[in-house]
Design a protein around this motif. Structure first.
Motif, PDB file in Angstrom:
ATOM      1  N   LYS A 107       0.873  -1.355  -0.247  1.00 52.47           N
ATOM      2  CA  LYS A 107      -0.028   0.051   0.194  1.00 52.47           C
ATOM      3  C   LYS A 107       0.719   1.261  -0.031  1.00 52.47           C
ATOM      4  CE  LYS A 107      -4.002  -1.787   2.394  1.00 52.47           C
ATOM      5  NZ  LYS A 107      -4.721  -1.906   3.730  1.00 52.47           N
ATOM      6  N   TYR A 108       1.870   1.291   0.773  1.00 50.94           N
ATOM      7  CA  TYR A 108       2.696   2.456   0.874  1.00 50.94           C
ATOM      8  C   TYR A 108       3.530   2.842  -0.450  1.00 50.94           C
ATOM      9  CZ  TYR A 108       6.676   5.346   2.048  1.00 50.94           C
ATOM     10  OH  TYR A 108       7.588   6.584   2.006  1.00 50.94           O
ATOM     11  N   LYS A 109       4.008   1.430  -0.932  1.00 54.11           N
ATOM     12  CA  LYS A 109       4.788   1.631  -2.137  1.00 54.11           C
ATOM     13  C   LYS A 109       4.002   2.279  -3.463  1.00 54.11           C
ATOM     14  CE  LYS A 109       8.016  -1.773  -0.790  1.00 54.11           C
ATOM     15  NZ  LYS A 109       8.651  -3.305  -0.938  1.00 54.11           N
ATOM     16  N   ILE A 110       2.696   1.562  -3.406  1.00 57.16           N
ATOM     17  CA  ILE A 110       1.962   2.278  -4.319  1.00 57.16           C
ATOM     18  C   ILE A 110       1.483   3.561  -4.198  1.00 57.16           C
ATOM     19  CG2 ILE A 110      -0.582   1.919  -5.489  1.00 57.16           C
ATOM     20  CD1 ILE A 110       1.846  -0.159  -6.152  1.00 57.16           C
ATOM     21  N   ASP A 111       1.134   4.005  -2.884  1.00 54.06           N
ATOM     22  CA  ASP A 111       1.257   5.382  -2.638  1.00 54.06           C
ATOM     23  C   ASP A 111       2.068   6.249  -3.114  1.00 54.06           C
ATOM     24  OD1 ASP A 111      -1.199   4.916  -1.723  1.00 54.06           O
ATOM     25  OD2 ASP A 111      -0.758   5.480   0.426  1.00 54.06           O
ATOM     26  N   VAL A 112       3.419   5.769  -2.885  1.00 56.18           N
ATOM     27  CA  VAL A 112       4.636   6.635  -3.258  1.00 56.18           C
ATOM     28  C   VAL A 112       4.614   6.695  -4.952  1.00 56.18           C
ATOM     29  CG1 VAL A 112       7.091   6.795  -3.401  1.00 56.18           C
ATOM     30  CG2 VAL A 112       6.035   6.072  -1.364  1.00 56.18           C
ATOM     31  N   ILE A 113       4.432   5.619  -5.654  1.00 54.32           N
ATOM     32  CA  ILE A 113       4.515   5.654  -7.114  1.00 54.32           C
ATOM     33  C   ILE A 113       3.370   6.570  -7.629  1.00 54.32           C
ATOM     34  CG2 ILE A 113       4.235   4.526  -9.021  1.00 54.32           C
ATOM     35  CD1 ILE A 113       6.780   3.880  -7.582  1.00 54.32           C
ATOM     36  N   SER A 114       2.064   6.426  -7.007  1.00 49.73           N
ATOM     37  CA  SER A 114       0.891   7.334  -7.468  1.00 49.73           C
ATOM     38  C   SER A 114       1.080   8.641  -7.450  1.00 49.73           C
ATOM     39  CB  SER A 114      -0.482   6.856  -6.625  1.00 49.73           C
ATOM     40  OG  SER A 114      -0.741   5.551  -6.842  1.00 49.73           O
ATOM     41  N   GLU A 115       1.791   9.117  -6.142  1.00 52.52           N
ATOM     42  CA  GLU A 115       1.984  10.468  -5.657  1.00 52.52           C
ATOM     43  C   GLU A 115       3.125  11.054  -6.599  1.00 52.52           C
ATOM     44  OE1 GLU A 115       3.535  13.666  -1.994  1.00 52.52           O
ATOM     45  OE2 GLU A 115       3.057  11.574  -1.748  1.00 52.52           O
ATOM     46  N   GLU A 116       4.108  10.171  -6.974  1.00 52.23           N
ATOM     47  CA  GLU A 116       5.016  10.839  -7.805  1.00 52.23           C
ATOM     48  C   GLU A 116       4.482  11.060  -9.311  1.00 52.23           C
ATOM     49  OE1 GLU A 116       8.302  11.631  -7.141  1.00 52.23           O
ATOM     50  OE2 GLU A 116       7.722  11.337  -5.391  1.00 52.23           O
ATOM     51  N   ILE A 117       3.698  10.249  -9.687  1.00 52.41           N
ATOM     52  CA  ILE A 117       3.077  10.308 -11.190  1.00 52.41           C
ATOM     53  C   ILE A 117       2.230  11.676 -10.945  1.00 52.41           C
ATOM     54  CG2 ILE A 117       1.419   9.388 -12.799  1.00 52.41           C
ATOM     55  CD1 ILE A 117       2.629   6.572 -12.037  1.00 52.41           C
ATOM     56  N   ASP A 118       1.480  11.637  -9.926  1.00 47.51           N
ATOM     57  CA  ASP A 118       0.424  12.662  -9.763  1.00 47.51           C
ATOM     58  C   ASP A 118       1.215  14.218  -9.704  1.00 47.51           C
ATOM     59  OD1 ASP A 118      -1.701  11.204  -9.975  1.00 47.51           O
ATOM     60  OD2 ASP A 118      -2.052  11.059  -7.796  1.00 47.51           O
TER      61      ASP A 118
END
Length: 156
Positions: free
Chosen positions: A106-117
């Motif tokens: 969950k944390y890893k996906i949040d990090v990737i999502s935030e970076e893309i956003d």
């Protein structure tokens, strides 16, 4: 705006320099200082109201990095929306260290999502402020940077 311009290097450098000045002014209006230095890394530091940009690269890359960091600023301004969109990242912000959370998918996906956003918000900001970017080069840098996060997070 988005198409590569057929301009000489000097004119492009001036365009990118103007874009950097425009963004720095925008960040100041939001209460943030922007520090350009050879020895720093590109970083959004909300606790210090500071964005740091490395000057080891040319003006174009500095501009794209600053757009990205301003994207983080935009995403972080609405705390409740941020917590809803990136719940594990928001939780992480409250802990000095939480290895279990840090290793979670969950944390890893949040990090990737935030970076893309953040990259996308930076691109929208460029359009809103009428800052020239080469969309192809911006996208290439975005994918290179996001993929470095993917590789790093896959190892942890």
């Amino acid at each position: 705006m988005g198409k590569p311009l057929k301009l000489n290097k000097k004119t492009l450098e001036k365009l990118f320099g103007n874009g950097l000045e425009t963004l720095q002014t925008w960040a100041h209006k939001k209460g943030y200082d922007v520090d350009f230095d050879y020895l720093v890394r590109d970083e959004y530091r909300p606790a210090d109201n500071l964005i740091t940009i490395c000057t080891r690269y040319g003006k174009e890359k500095q501009l794209y990095a600053l757009l990205h960091e301003c994207g983080h600023l935009i995403l972080g301004k609405n705390e409740s929306l941020y917590e809803k969109k990136y719940p594990s990242s928001a939780k992480m912000a409250y802990f000095q260290s939480n290895k279990k959370l840090e290793r979670s998918h969950k944390y890893k996906i949040d990090v990737i999502s935030e970076e893309i956003d953040a990259w996308r918000k930076g691109q929208e900001l460029a359009k809103r402020l009428d800052i020239y970017i080469d969309e192809e080069k911006y996208y290439s840098l975005m994918t290179k940077c996001v993929y470095s996060y993917v590789r790093h997070l896959a190892r942890t």
